[in-house]
Design a protein around this motif. Sequence first.
Motif, PDB file in Angstrom:
ATOM      1  N   ASN A 246       1.061  -1.239   0.431  1.00  0.00           N
ATOM      2  CA  ASN A 246       0.267  -0.051   0.143  1.00  0.00           C
ATOM      3  C   ASN A 246       0.763   1.050  -0.371  1.00  0.00           C
ATOM      4  O   ASN A 246       0.431   2.328  -0.510  1.00  0.00           O
ATOM      5  CB  ASN A 246      -0.950   0.143   1.285  1.00  0.00           C
ATOM      6  CG  ASN A 246      -2.133  -1.316   0.893  1.00  0.00           C
ATOM      7  OD1 ASN A 246      -2.716  -0.938   0.234  1.00  0.00           O
ATOM      8  ND2 ASN A 246      -2.271  -1.683   2.597  1.00  0.00           N
ATOM      9  N   SER A 247       1.881   1.459   0.440  1.00  0.00           N
ATOM     10  CA  SER A 247       2.652   2.261   1.191  1.00  0.00           C
ATOM     11  C   SER A 247       3.470   3.222  -0.537  1.00  0.00           C
ATOM     12  O   SER A 247       3.385   4.181  -0.246  1.00  0.00           O
ATOM     13  CB  SER A 247       3.807   2.426   2.005  1.00  0.00           C
ATOM     14  OG  SER A 247       4.603   1.033   2.289  1.00  0.00           O
ATOM     15  N   ALA A 248       3.643   2.275  -1.360  1.00  0.00           N
ATOM     16  CA  ALA A 248       4.680   2.888  -2.999  1.00  0.00           C
ATOM     17  C   ALA A 248       3.252   3.771  -3.159  1.00  0.00           C
ATOM     18  O   ALA A 248       3.730   4.392  -3.589  1.00  0.00           O
ATOM     19  CB  ALA A 248       5.438   1.824  -2.883  1.00  0.00           C
ATOM     20  N   TYR A 256      -0.323  10.199   0.451  1.00  0.00           N
ATOM     21  CA  TYR A 256       0.812  10.572   1.609  1.00  0.00           C
ATOM     22  C   TYR A 256       2.289  10.528   1.718  1.00  0.00           C
ATOM     23  O   TYR A 256       2.589  10.191   0.532  1.00  0.00           O
ATOM     24  CB  TYR A 256      -0.315   9.488   3.027  1.00  0.00           C
ATOM     25  CG  TYR A 256       0.328   8.082   2.711  1.00  0.00           C
ATOM     26  CD1 TYR A 256       1.239   7.248   2.601  1.00  0.00           C
ATOM     27  CD2 TYR A 256      -1.029   7.709   2.884  1.00  0.00           C
ATOM     28  CE1 TYR A 256       1.234   6.850   2.050  1.00  0.00           C
ATOM     29  CE2 TYR A 256      -0.566   5.663   3.018  1.00  0.00           C
ATOM     30  CZ  TYR A 256       0.132   5.725   2.372  1.00  0.00           C
ATOM     31  OH  TYR A 256       0.145   3.602   1.827  1.00  0.00           O
ATOM     32  N   ARG A 257       2.749  10.773   2.706  1.00  0.00           N
ATOM     33  CA  ARG A 257       4.178  10.552   2.331  1.00  0.00           C
ATOM     34  C   ARG A 257       4.719  10.097   3.083  1.00  0.00           C
ATOM     35  O   ARG A 257       4.744   8.894   4.674  1.00  0.00           O
ATOM     36  CB  ARG A 257       5.088  12.121   2.348  1.00  0.00           C
ATOM     37  CG  ARG A 257       4.512  13.008   1.695  1.00  0.00           C
ATOM     38  CD  ARG A 257       5.331  14.001   2.528  1.00  0.00           C
ATOM     39  NE  ARG A 257       5.758  15.069   3.840  1.00  0.00           N
ATOM     40  CZ  ARG A 257       4.502  15.595   4.509  1.00  0.00           C
ATOM     41  NH1 ARG A 257       3.751  16.167   3.965  1.00  0.00           N
ATOM     42  NH2 ARG A 257       4.708  16.295   5.649  1.00  0.00           N
ATOM     43  N   PRO A 268      13.665  -1.074  -3.949  1.00  0.00           N
ATOM     44  CA  PRO A 268      13.087  -0.487  -5.694  1.00  0.00           C
ATOM     45  C   PRO A 268      11.931   0.254  -6.508  1.00  0.00           C
ATOM     46  O   PRO A 268      11.946   1.059  -7.008  1.00  0.00           O
ATOM     47  CB  PRO A 268      12.922  -2.044  -7.064  1.00  0.00           C
ATOM     48  CG  PRO A 268      12.987  -2.937  -5.489  1.00  0.00           C
ATOM     49  CD  PRO A 268      13.302  -2.640  -4.583  1.00  0.00           C
ATOM     50  N   GLN A 269      10.683  -0.178  -4.942  1.00  0.00           N
ATOM     51  CA  GLN A 269       9.546   0.530  -5.665  1.00  0.00           C
ATOM     52  C   GLN A 269       9.815   1.960  -5.024  1.00  0.00           C
ATOM     53  O   GLN A 269       8.560   2.866  -5.746  1.00  0.00           O
ATOM     54  CB  GLN A 269       8.366  -0.555  -4.990  1.00  0.00           C
ATOM     55  CG  GLN A 269       8.370  -1.854  -5.627  1.00  0.00           C
ATOM     56  CD  GLN A 269       9.190  -2.734  -4.722  1.00  0.00           C
ATOM     57  OE1 GLN A 269      10.220  -2.867  -4.022  1.00  0.00           O
ATOM     58  NE2 GLN A 269       8.605  -4.050  -4.507  1.00  0.00           N
ATOM     59  N   MET A 270      10.010   2.486  -3.975  1.00  0.00           N
ATOM     60  CA  MET A 270      10.543   3.626  -4.025  1.00  0.00           C
ATOM     61  C   MET A 270      12.312   4.021  -3.564  1.00  0.00           C
ATOM     62  O   MET A 270      12.001   4.186  -2.545  1.00  0.00           O
ATOM     63  CB  MET A 270       9.717   3.644  -2.909  1.00  0.00           C
ATOM     64  CG  MET A 270       9.717   2.803  -1.734  1.00  0.00           C
ATOM     65  SD  MET A 270       8.610   3.516  -0.854  1.00  0.00           S
ATOM     66  CE  MET A 270       6.539   3.135  -1.014  1.00  0.00           C
ATOM     67  N   PRO A 271      12.550   4.100  -4.569  1.00  0.00           N
ATOM     68  CA  PRO A 271      14.021   4.243  -4.369  1.00  0.00           C
ATOM     69  C   PRO A 271      14.370   5.789  -3.711  1.00  0.00           C
ATOM     70  O   PRO A 271      15.683   5.764  -2.738  1.00  0.00           O
ATOM     71  CB  PRO A 271      14.945   4.172  -5.791  1.00  0.00           C
ATOM     72  CG  PRO A 271      13.986   4.343  -6.065  1.00  0.00           C
ATOM     73  CD  PRO A 271      12.978   3.683  -6.093  1.00  0.00           C
TER      74      PRO A 271
END
Length: 361
Positions: A246-248, A256-257, A268-271
């Motif tokens: 969910n977060s990525a 959201y941040r 790798p999904q949010m490098p």
Amino acid sequence: MQMDRVFDAGRLCATIASLPISTPNGANRSGKEAHMPASSFYRVFGGAALLLLAFTASPVRAQTYPDRNIALIVPFPPGGTTDIVARILVEQLGADLGKPVLIENRGGASTSLGAQMVAGADKDGYTLLFASATTFTTNPHLLAGIKYRLEDFAPVAMVVKVPFAFVVKKDFPATDIASFRAYALAHPGKVNNATNGPGSTVHLMGEIVARGLGVKFQHVHYRGAAPAMNDMLAGIVDSNVEALTNSAPNHKAGMYRALAVLSEQRLPQMPEVPTFKELGYPGIVGETWFAVFAPAGTPQPVLDRLSSSINRIVKTPDFARRMEAIGNQPWVMTPTELRIHVISERERLGKLIRDAGITVE
């Protein structure tokens, strides 16, 4: 090893069969004086036959394993992340083993109902458990009277780990961990943090974040991940530890941040999101995971076959691609490494639960 067992047992039976047997008139088959009554002979020979079966049955069964369908018990209802991962795994596992592996959902009591079922199953490799970290690391500390132990299971293989990110609502007055910590210190106990319920993995991960940063959270407990995430998206709660699933996408969409991830390395999904570890908080590390276990006492050749097949699947690019799509990471471990990891996490999270006074009703 197996041939030696068969030879020795066969030689034993042959030796017993050559013993003279008495007939009703007291003479044996050769007409000479009898040495062993017939009733004694059959008792000894029967015992030897049972001994032969005991020595040879398990290796023979292991050689032909599997010769029928295998049940993989998923201790969650259908449709959740655990169920999805299990179904992706069994697609390839059934093909690799040559027999179907069928999912059987047995949710309830924080995975303990499914675990208890497998603990009491036949020790033949045809009933397996798709366990989450909760099953063995936190349930022993939070659930009174559970009817299984880690010792009731043989570790087979790790499958995946589920990373987490620490997120804040989009208008929270902090843009990184340093400013978040400063705000939380300036407003002790005022930062509320959503959880999936008391004692849940998300609750424990939130407590790891708070203690690692030296701040105090006001935990807000929800009945599951969906309502907690919904209130995060609505800006009703300040923060949450969200699974990457969910977060990525929510972070990328600006819902959201994400301030930091709890993994050992960046994801790798949010490098662009740093790890707590690289920010100077090496103790803020955690994830949940899914692994396969069999009942303790399952023949070693069967365990080896299962472990080899699962590890081979987990290493494939196709499995990695499908896991990445739902926010998970393939994770290969030997059975010994899996047992050591479970014990280590059980001790670490048990101390956290005791220190934080966490209980469940």
